[in-house]
Design a protein around this motif. Structure first.
Motif, short mmCIF file in Angstrom:
data_model
loop_
_atom_site.label_atom_id
_atom_site.label_comp_id
_atom_site.label_asym_id
_atom_site.label_seq_id
_atom_site.Cartn_x
_atom_site.Cartn_y
_atom_site.Cartn_z
N TYR A 15 107.63 63.11 97.67
CA TYR A 15 106.70 63.96 98.42
C TYR A 15 106.65 63.59 99.90
N GLN A 16 106.23 64.57 100.70
CA GLN A 16 105.94 64.38 102.11
C GLN A 16 104.72 65.22 102.48
N ALA A 17 103.88 64.69 103.33
CA ALA A 17 102.79 65.46 103.93
C ALA A 17 103.15 65.66 105.38
N ARG A 18 103.24 66.95 105.80
CA ARG A 18 103.70 67.26 107.15
C ARG A 18 102.67 68.12 107.88
N ASP A 19 102.39 67.74 109.12
CA ASP A 19 101.53 68.54 109.98
C ASP A 19 102.44 69.38 110.87
N THR A 20 102.52 70.67 110.59
CA THR A 20 103.49 71.53 111.28
C THR A 20 103.11 71.82 112.72
N SER A 21 101.93 71.37 113.16
CA SER A 21 101.55 71.56 114.56
C SER A 21 102.18 70.50 115.46
N LEU A 22 102.74 69.46 114.85
CA LEU A 22 103.35 68.36 115.60
C LEU A 22 104.86 68.55 115.70
N LEU A 29 103.25 62.74 108.19
CA LEU A 29 102.08 61.87 108.16
C LEU A 29 102.16 60.85 107.03
N ALA A 30 102.86 61.23 105.96
CA ALA A 30 103.00 60.33 104.82
C ALA A 30 104.15 60.80 103.95
N LYS A 31 104.77 59.87 103.25
CA LYS A 31 105.82 60.23 102.30
C LYS A 31 105.91 59.14 101.26
N GLY A 32 106.47 59.51 100.11
CA GLY A 32 106.57 58.52 99.06
C GLY A 32 107.41 58.99 97.88
N LEU A 33 107.64 58.08 96.98
CA LEU A 33 108.41 58.36 95.77
C LEU A 33 107.72 57.68 94.60
N ILE A 34 107.39 58.45 93.59
CA ILE A 34 106.76 57.91 92.38
C ILE A 34 107.77 58.03 91.25
N GLU A 53 96.06 59.86 95.54
CA GLU A 53 95.37 58.63 95.93
C GLU A 53 96.10 57.94 97.08
N GLN A 54 97.44 57.95 97.00
CA GLN A 54 98.25 57.33 98.06
C GLN A 54 98.11 58.07 99.39
N LEU A 55 97.80 59.37 99.33
CA LEU A 55 97.69 60.18 100.54
C LEU A 55 96.34 60.04 101.24
N GLN A 56 95.34 59.52 100.55
CA GLN A 56 93.99 59.47 101.10
C GLN A 56 93.93 58.72 102.42
N HIS A 60 93.44 60.61 106.18
CA HIS A 60 92.09 60.41 106.73
C HIS A 60 91.13 61.53 106.32
N GLY A 61 91.20 61.93 105.06
CA GLY A 61 90.27 62.92 104.55
C GLY A 61 90.63 64.36 104.83
N ARG A 62 91.75 64.61 105.51
CA ARG A 62 92.16 65.99 105.79
C ARG A 62 92.52 66.71 104.50
N THR A 63 92.32 68.01 104.48
CA THR A 63 92.58 68.83 103.31
C THR A 63 93.98 69.43 103.37
N ILE A 64 94.68 69.39 102.24
CA ILE A 64 95.99 70.03 102.14
C ILE A 64 95.81 71.54 102.23
N ASP A 65 96.55 72.20 103.15
CA ASP A 65 96.45 73.65 103.32
C ASP A 65 97.35 74.42 102.36
N ALA A 66 98.50 73.85 102.03
CA ALA A 66 99.44 74.54 101.14
C ALA A 66 100.43 73.52 100.59
N ILE A 67 101.02 73.87 99.45
CA ILE A 67 102.01 72.99 98.81
C ILE A 67 103.32 73.75 98.66
N GLY A 68 104.39 73.14 99.13
CA GLY A 68 105.72 73.73 98.99
C GLY A 68 106.53 72.96 97.98
N HIS A 69 107.06 73.65 96.97
CA HIS A 69 107.84 73.01 95.92
C HIS A 69 109.31 73.35 96.06
#
Length: 378
Positions: A15-22, A29-34, A53-56, A60-69
């Motif tokens: 997974y990756q969490a990406r802020d597309t405004s940057l 902002l975060a990435k990982g492999l489980i 839990e790893q993304l918390q 910093h408490g931001r809400t996920i706007d959408a998920i791309g699979h």
């Protein structure tokens, strides 16, 4: 927009969490492999709970706007990204025979994401969508029409998100308008495929009805005479299910050398292992074959592009391929080939008949962009 990009395998979640405004890598902002789902971790729902839990901390408490699979197989139903609903989810599941190692895991991941992030829009980005531009005479097999009409037997391809992304970057690097760009793209990882790009679009690709066809891969056999399968099944009293497992999970580099990781194969070859040397020769020969045929298919390629884990990092494989392309006038600059870099670059000599490029792929970025476009209605 804060996009969570999810790539579910049968026993892992990347997974990756990406802020597309940057811009650039600041987006991530975060990435990982489980890993070890089904053994240490019970199921995908638990895996995504761990991910959340790893993304918390990083978010910093931001809400996920959408998920791309990432979804490997959309058949001929899905030729572009789509917002996921119950019907789409069922269709992805129904297409599992075309990608038996992937689609079932994607379905589990989507269901788990729905439980973990209720109400958050989810988008499926299909690996084979880029290949939907192949003409019929390219994607059809010479089998009875009934096979196509009843069972949708045809060439679909995979890794399309990567091939699409790399095509755009390569054209820009060379200063060629994408619509005028002809190239051969080599996506070389544990799974590997080639694509013939004509006028910026897919004209042909090496994977077929499933991701088993084409190049020799980490555990997949690639192209093989179909009669081998029926004869071995009959003589060895092997079931169709077992044969499918062997071809997908016990063949390729693993079947030839005992190693599925190209780095281990290269190390073994350097230490004098004959099987490893043979495997390298087989792999590079097969890739060079496709380069030659695709060069013809697109009416003259303007570039050969290497990407993905092996393509980006193995100077040994790149050298082995280009050394076989002397008849095409392709020449490698050894000093450039030996350099490792995260940047797109040319590694051929100035007098090479076509430039040879290394373009790091970024499927997560491509999925994030597609997800944002679908969710925002652009």
């Amino acid at each position: 927009m804060l996009i969570l990009v999810v790539n579910c395998g049968s026993s892992s979640v990347k997974y990756q969490a990406r802020d597309t405004s940057l811009e650039g890598e600041k987006q991530v902002l975060a990435k990982g492999l489980i890993e070890e789902i089904g053994t240490k971790i019970p199921d995908h729902t638990e895996a995504l709970a761990i991910m959340a839990e790893q993304l918390q901390g990083p978010l910093h408490g931001r809400t996920i706007d959408a998920i791309g699979h990432r979804v490997v197989q959309g058949g001929d139903i899905f030729t572009e990204p789509v917002l996921i609903d119950e019907k789409v989810l069922q269709q992805i599941d129904d297409l599992s025979p075309l990608a038996p190692l992937h689609n079932p895991a994607h379905v589990l991941g989507i269901k788990a994401a729905t439980e973990t992030y209720p109400g958050v829009p989810q988008v499926a980005v299909f690996d084979n969508a880029f290949h939907s531009t192949m003409p019929e005479h390219v994607y059809r097999y010479a089998v009875p029409h009934e096979f196509y009409d009843k069972y949708a037997v045809r060439r679909y391809g995979a890794h399309g998100t990567s091939h699409d992304y790399v095509t755009g970057v390569a054209a820009e690097l060379l200063g060629i308008e994408r619509d005028n760009f002809n190239a051969v793209i080599a996506h070389l990882g544990n799974g590997a495929s080639m694509t013939a790009v004509k006028n910026g679009k897919c004209y042909d690709t090496s994977m077929g009805y499933t991701p088993l066809a084409g190049l020799i891969m980490g555990t997949r056999c690639g192209d093989i005479d179909p009669s081998v399968l029926t004869i071995v099944q009959q003589r060895g009293n092997i079931s169709a299910e077992e044969m499918d497992r062997i071809l997908n999970k016990e063949s390729g580099l693993k079947g030839l050398t005992g190693h599925s990781d190209m780095r281990e194969v290269e190390n073994a070859a350097e230490a004098g292992d004959k099987n490893a040397k043979l495997a390298l020769d087989m792999v590079t020969y097969r890739i060079a074959q496709y380069v030659g045929s695709y060069h013809v298919a697109v009416g003259g390629a303007q570039a050969l592009v290497f990407t993905a884990g092996i393509g980006e990092n193995s100077d040994v494989v790149r050298r082995g391929v280009v050394e076989r392309l002397g008849a095409l006038g392709v020449k490698l600059d050894e000093s450039k080939n030996s350099v490792r870099s995260p940047e797109p670059r040319v590694i051929s000599t100035e007098d090479s008949a076509m430039p040879v490029l290394v373009i790091p792929t970024n499927e997560e970025l491509a999925i994030a962009i597609a997800t944002e476009e679908i969710v925002s209605g652009r």
